[in-house]
Structure formats: structure tokens, C-alpha cells
Design a protein around this motif. Structure first.
Motif, PDB file in Angstrom:
ATOM      1  N   LEU A 179       0.783  -1.178   0.088  1.00  0.00           N
ATOM      2  CA  LEU A 179      -0.053  -0.111  -0.135  1.00  0.00           C
ATOM      3  C   LEU A 179       0.709   1.210  -0.007  1.00  0.00           C
ATOM      4  CD1 LEU A 179      -2.824  -1.055   2.495  1.00  0.00           C
ATOM      5  CD2 LEU A 179      -2.800  -0.621   0.063  1.00  0.00           C
ATOM      6  N   HIS A 180       0.432   2.327  -0.650  1.00  0.00           N
ATOM      7  CA  HIS A 180       1.055   3.607  -0.785  1.00  0.00           C
ATOM      8  C   HIS A 180       0.734   4.109   0.316  1.00  0.00           C
ATOM      9  CE1 HIS A 180       2.597   3.100  -5.112  1.00  0.00           C
ATOM     10  NE2 HIS A 180       1.897   2.101  -5.081  1.00  0.00           N
ATOM     11  N   SER A 181       1.923   5.223   0.762  1.00  0.00           N
ATOM     12  CA  SER A 181       1.948   6.023   2.163  1.00  0.00           C
ATOM     13  C   SER A 181       1.262   7.113   1.504  1.00  0.00           C
ATOM     14  CB  SER A 181       3.183   6.059   2.777  1.00  0.00           C
ATOM     15  OG  SER A 181       4.123   6.792   1.479  1.00  0.00           O
ATOM     16  N   GLU A 182       1.400   7.461   0.377  1.00  0.00           N
ATOM     17  CA  GLU A 182       0.765   8.822  -0.219  1.00  0.00           C
ATOM     18  C   GLU A 182      -0.539   8.730  -1.051  1.00  0.00           C
ATOM     19  OE1 GLU A 182       1.222  11.947   1.218  1.00  0.00           O
ATOM     20  OE2 GLU A 182       2.499  10.964   2.610  1.00  0.00           O
ATOM     21  N   PRO A 183      -1.309   9.435  -1.200  1.00  0.00           N
ATOM     22  CA  PRO A 183      -2.574   9.160  -2.357  1.00  0.00           C
ATOM     23  C   PRO A 183      -1.960   9.790  -3.578  1.00  0.00           C
ATOM     24  CG  PRO A 183      -3.089  11.218  -1.124  1.00  0.00           C
ATOM     25  CD  PRO A 183      -1.777  10.326  -0.015  1.00  0.00           C
TER      26      PRO A 183
ATOM     27  N   GLN B 221     -12.651  -2.774   4.548  1.00  0.00           N
ATOM     28  CA  GLN B 221     -11.197  -2.844   4.594  1.00  0.00           C
ATOM     29  C   GLN B 221     -10.787  -1.676   3.514  1.00  0.00           C
ATOM     30  OE1 GLN B 221     -11.536  -7.144   3.594  1.00  0.00           O
ATOM     31  NE2 GLN B 221     -10.007  -7.383   5.139  1.00  0.00           N
ATOM     32  N   LEU B 222     -11.313  -1.663   2.194  1.00  0.00           N
ATOM     33  CA  LEU B 222     -10.970  -0.825   1.151  1.00  0.00           C
ATOM     34  C   LEU B 222     -11.210   0.800   1.535  1.00  0.00           C
ATOM     35  CD1 LEU B 222     -12.392  -2.612  -2.029  1.00  0.00           C
ATOM     36  CD2 LEU B 222     -10.026  -2.926  -0.818  1.00  0.00           C
ATOM     37  N   ALA B 223     -12.328   0.741   2.441  1.00  0.00           N
ATOM     38  CA  ALA B 223     -12.642   2.019   2.976  1.00  0.00           C
ATOM     39  C   ALA B 223     -11.723   2.643   3.991  1.00  0.00           C
ATOM     40  CB  ALA B 223     -14.139   1.906   3.415  1.00  0.00           C
ATOM     41  N   GLN B 224     -11.249   1.778   4.733  1.00  0.00           N
ATOM     42  CA  GLN B 224     -10.126   2.152   5.668  1.00  0.00           C
ATOM     43  C   GLN B 224      -8.977   2.653   4.980  1.00  0.00           C
ATOM     44  OE1 GLN B 224      -9.890  -0.239   9.308  1.00  0.00           O
ATOM     45  NE2 GLN B 224     -11.130  -1.613   8.048  1.00  0.00           N
ATOM     46  N   VAL B 225      -8.485   2.127   3.984  1.00  0.00           N
ATOM     47  CA  VAL B 225      -7.568   2.677   3.191  1.00  0.00           C
ATOM     48  C   VAL B 225      -7.662   3.744   2.500  1.00  0.00           C
ATOM     49  CG1 VAL B 225      -5.798   2.026   1.398  1.00  0.00           C
ATOM     50  CG2 VAL B 225      -6.693   0.292   2.923  1.00  0.00           C
ATOM     51  N   LEU B 226      -8.964   4.071   1.898  1.00  0.00           N
ATOM     52  CA  LEU B 226      -9.265   5.219   1.299  1.00  0.00           C
ATOM     53  C   LEU B 226      -9.512   6.392   2.314  1.00  0.00           C
ATOM     54  CD1 LEU B 226      -9.870   6.704  -1.396  1.00  0.00           C
ATOM     55  CD2 LEU B 226     -12.363   5.716  -0.934  1.00  0.00           C
ATOM     56  N   ALA B 227      -9.888   6.157   3.337  1.00  0.00           N
ATOM     57  CA  ALA B 227     -10.030   7.098   4.508  1.00  0.00           C
ATOM     58  C   ALA B 227      -8.788   7.777   4.800  1.00  0.00           C
ATOM     59  CB  ALA B 227     -10.665   6.583   5.723  1.00  0.00           C
ATOM     60  N   VAL B 228      -7.740   7.072   4.884  1.00  0.00           N
ATOM     61  CA  VAL B 228      -6.322   7.568   5.133  1.00  0.00           C
ATOM     62  C   VAL B 228      -5.873   8.438   3.998  1.00  0.00           C
ATOM     63  CG1 VAL B 228      -3.770   7.087   5.203  1.00  0.00           C
ATOM     64  CG2 VAL B 228      -5.779   5.607   6.535  1.00  0.00           C
ATOM     65  N   ALA B 229      -6.208   8.057   2.869  1.00  0.00           N
ATOM     66  CA  ALA B 229      -6.101   8.868   1.720  1.00  0.00           C
ATOM     67  C   ALA B 229      -6.758  10.088   1.804  1.00  0.00           C
ATOM     68  CB  ALA B 229      -6.133   8.146   0.023  1.00  0.00           C
ATOM     69  N   VAL B 230      -7.753   9.999   1.928  1.00  0.00           N
ATOM     70  CA  VAL B 230      -8.850  11.306   1.955  1.00  0.00           C
ATOM     71  C   VAL B 230      -8.309  12.380   2.890  1.00  0.00           C
ATOM     72  CG1 VAL B 230     -11.063  12.102   2.678  1.00  0.00           C
ATOM     73  CG2 VAL B 230     -10.809  10.201   1.233  1.00  0.00           C
ATOM     74  N   LYS B 231      -7.901  11.666   4.168  1.00  0.00           N
ATOM     75  CA  LYS B 231      -7.418  12.655   5.208  1.00  0.00           C
ATOM     76  C   LYS B 231      -6.093  13.214   4.877  1.00  0.00           C
ATOM     77  CE  LYS B 231      -9.411   9.950   9.118  1.00  0.00           C
ATOM     78  NZ  LYS B 231      -9.291   9.170  10.378  1.00  0.00           N
ATOM     79  N   LYS B 232      -5.398  12.477   4.190  1.00  0.00           N
ATOM     80  CA  LYS B 232      -4.001  13.152   3.714  1.00  0.00           C
ATOM     81  C   LYS B 232      -4.259  14.336   2.591  1.00  0.00           C
ATOM     82  CE  LYS B 232      -0.836   9.473   5.000  1.00  0.00           C
ATOM     83  NZ  LYS B 232       0.364   8.597   4.692  1.00  0.00           N
ATOM     84  N   ALA B 233      -4.991  14.186   1.609  1.00  0.00           N
ATOM     85  CA  ALA B 233      -5.324  14.732   0.555  1.00  0.00           C
ATOM     86  C   ALA B 233      -6.193  15.968   0.802  1.00  0.00           C
ATOM     87  CB  ALA B 233      -5.850  13.846  -0.534  1.00  0.00           C
ATOM     88  N   TYR B 234      -7.116  15.814   1.725  1.00  0.00           N
ATOM     89  CA  TYR B 234      -8.046  17.059   2.065  1.00  0.00           C
ATOM     90  C   TYR B 234      -8.094  17.455   3.423  1.00  0.00           C
ATOM     91  CZ  TYR B 234      -9.773  15.307  -2.671  1.00  0.00           C
ATOM     92  OH  TYR B 234      -9.989  15.004  -4.002  1.00  0.00           O
ATOM     93  N   PRO B 235      -7.004  17.562   3.880  1.00  0.00           N
ATOM     94  CA  PRO B 235      -6.879  17.875   5.383  1.00  0.00           C
ATOM     95  C   PRO B 235      -7.450  19.266   6.001  1.00  0.00           C
ATOM     96  CG  PRO B 235      -4.762  18.625   4.513  1.00  0.00           C
ATOM     97  CD  PRO B 235      -5.664  17.926   3.482  1.00  0.00           C
ATOM     98  N   GLU B 236      -7.768  20.165   5.047  1.00  0.00           N
ATOM     99  CA  GLU B 236      -8.272  21.457   5.576  1.00  0.00           C
ATOM    100  C   GLU B 236      -9.941  21.660   5.063  1.00  0.00           C
ATOM    101  OE1 GLU B 236      -5.836  24.404   4.070  1.00  0.00           O
ATOM    102  OE2 GLU B 236      -4.110  23.849   5.294  1.00  0.00           O
ATOM    103  N   LEU B 237     -10.226  20.751   4.363  1.00  0.00           N
ATOM    104  CA  LEU B 237     -11.626  20.750   3.637  1.00  0.00           C
ATOM    105  C   LEU B 237     -12.901  20.085   4.771  1.00  0.00           C
ATOM    106  CD1 LEU B 237     -11.249  19.993  -0.144  1.00  0.00           C
ATOM    107  CD2 LEU B 237     -11.613  21.985   1.015  1.00  0.00           C
ATOM    108  N   ASP B 238     -13.615  20.783   4.911  1.00  0.00           N
ATOM    109  CA  ASP B 238     -14.690  20.344   5.850  1.00  0.00           C
ATOM    110  C   ASP B 238     -16.128  19.923   4.887  1.00  0.00           C
ATOM    111  OD1 ASP B 238     -16.216  19.727   8.180  1.00  0.00           O
ATOM    112  OD2 ASP B 238     -16.927  21.795   8.628  1.00  0.00           O
ATOM    113  N   PHE B 239     -16.052  18.407   4.705  1.00  0.00           N
ATOM    114  CA  PHE B 239     -16.989  18.205   3.968  1.00  0.00           C
ATOM    115  C   PHE B 239     -18.597  18.086   4.619  1.00  0.00           C
ATOM    116  CE2 PHE B 239     -13.314  16.131   1.895  1.00  0.00           C
ATOM    117  CZ  PHE B 239     -13.475  16.803   0.545  1.00  0.00           C
ATOM    118  N   ASP B 240     -19.545  18.488   3.936  1.00  0.00           N
ATOM    119  CA  ASP B 240     -20.874  18.394   4.530  1.00  0.00           C
ATOM    120  C   ASP B 240     -21.545  16.835   4.348  1.00  0.00           C
ATOM    121  OD1 ASP B 240     -21.120  21.160   5.344  1.00  0.00           O
ATOM    122  OD2 ASP B 240     -20.912  21.567   3.286  1.00  0.00           O
TER     123      ASP B 240
END
Length: 232
Positions: free
Chosen positions: A52-56, A95-114
Motif C-alpha cells: 500500500l502506498h503511503s501517499e495518495p 477494508q477498502l474504505a479504511q485505506v481510502l479514508a487515510v488517503a482522503v485525510k491526507k489529501a483534503y486535510p483542510e476541507l470540511d465536507f458536509d
């Protein structure tokens, strides 16, 4: 997000986690990439975890909408997507969602999604398959990130599968294929839209365009995998 919504999401996540553990007694959890039996709660076996890649991966859907992905569409990640999408292996969604969650947090750290939403299936394909893999992924991501999930789009055209078409044909194929369910639902909202894979980005681009027409404030994309350009 208000306190009541947070409590509902928290309870839903705990309830789903409980049933996953209960199901693991009869149906042992497996690595989504190599099918090795793993401990309940793990997202992959130790060998596949190292892949798995550490960065998105960062890119754009058609129209200039930012899209990040957790993994490239190559083995063993492409196998997981195919099993999830075509072989009724819905158990690996979390399991896929947990991996994707890490990528989302790294890529969009300042965005507050509704809200989190997904690319919908046409009712004919949904009936034939029995589920929308992108919806399952988005719903699990919603529980992990504690962001409400909403269905925001309807697919109105039962078009040809995108993977069977060329780039130019793909753009025409999805044109006017989606419409917003309700402008009131998305107006002034910051939205994260989910799909399983992005290739040319025409499908996500068309969905983003429709949500912008409906009045959303911002729209970003995230997929589990992204197609990679082959070089010689």
C-alpha cells in the motif's frame, strides 16, 4: 455536523463493527488482495500491507475536479476491485474504505465536507448486480470519517460500460446520463463523491458537473484505485 448526527454515525459504525466481528466467526476475514485469512479487524495481510502506498495519488476528473486515489489499478489492487465489483465480494468494502479514508485525510486535510455521496448505477444494472459497490464504499467511508452519506444523483441513461469505449466515446457515453435528485439537498454544500476506480475521469466529471449545476459549493472526488499509464 450537529451532535445528533455525530451520535447516529457513531452508533451505526459500532453496530456494523459488531456484526462484522460476529460474521468473522463463521466466515473468517480475508485479505482483499490475496485472499489470505487474516485476523478480524485487519485491513490486509502483512505482505499486502507493505504494498500500500503511503501517499495518495492525485489527479483530476474531466472538467478539472480534483480526484485522489488510494492505490493504482494494478495487481493486487485491481483484483480486489474486480472481486468487489463483479464477484459479490461485498465483505471487503470496509477494508477498502479504511485505506481510502487515510488517503482522503491526507489529501483534503483542510476541507470540511458536509456530505459523502457516490456515482450511482442505473436501476437495470443495480437490479442485475444487486448492489452498487461505490455506494457501499462511500457508506463505509462515511462511518469511518463521521461525515453523513447522502444519495444525491440518479443515473437516467443505461449506457454502455465505460471500459469498453475509447476516450472520445466515453465522454459522449456519459453526457446527460446523471441528474441531481434534489437541488435543495446539495445547495451550498461541500461534497466528496466516491467511485471505485477512475480512468479517463469522464464519469466522475459528469457527476461533478451535475452537482455544480444543482448549486453545491464545492465538489471533490476520491476513488480506491486510479488507472496507470503504461510505458514501454
Amino acid at each position: 455536523m450537529n451532535k445528533n448526527t455525530k451520535e447516529i454515525l457513531h452508533k451505526s459504525y459500532k453496530r456494523k463493527k459488531f456484526w462484522r466481528k460476529a460474521a468473522a466467526i463463521l466466515y473468517p476475514e480475508r485479505c482483499p488482495y490475496c485472499d489470505t485469512v487474516i485476523e478480524p479487524g485487519k485491513i490486509a495481510c502483512d505482505n499486502c500491507l507493505q504494498l500500500l502506498h503511503s501517499e495518495p495519488f492525485e489527479g483530476y476528473a474531466f472538467g478539472g475536479y480534483k480526484c485522489i486515489s488510494a492505490a493504482p489499478y494494478i495487481e493486487p489492487f485491481s483484483k480486489a476491485v474486480k472481486d468487489f465489483k463483479f464477484k459479490n465480494n461485498t465483505q471487503i468494502s470496509h477494508q477498502l474504505a479504511q485505506v481510502l479514508a487515510v488517503a482522503v485525510k491526507k489529501a483534503y486535510p483542510e476541507l470540511d465536507f458536509d456530505m459523502i455521496t457516490c456515482v450511482p448505477l442505473h436501476e437495470n444494472k443495480l437490479k442485475a448486480r444487486g448492489y452498487n459497490q461505490s455506494e457501499l464504499l462511500a457508506q463505509d467511508l462515511s462511518l469511518i470519517l463521521k461525515i453523513p452519506y447522502e444519495n444525491t444523483l440518479k443515473k437516467t441513461k443505461d449506457n454502455e460500460p465505460q471500459h469498453s469505449l475509447s476516450g472520445t466515446e466515453r465522454q459522449k457515453n456519459v453526457l446527460h446520463a446523471y441528474k441531481p435528485l434534489s437541488s435543495r439537498l446539495v445547495k451550498h454544500k461541500n461534497i466528496l463523491i466516491i467511485d471505485d476506480v477512475i480512468t479517463t475521469g469522464h464519469t466522475l466529471g459528469e457527476c461533478c458537473k451535475m452537482l455544480r449545476v444543482a448549486g453545491c459549493n464545492s465538489i471533490c472526488c476520491a476513488t480506491f484505485t486510479t488507472a496507470v499509464v503504461k510505458t514501454t
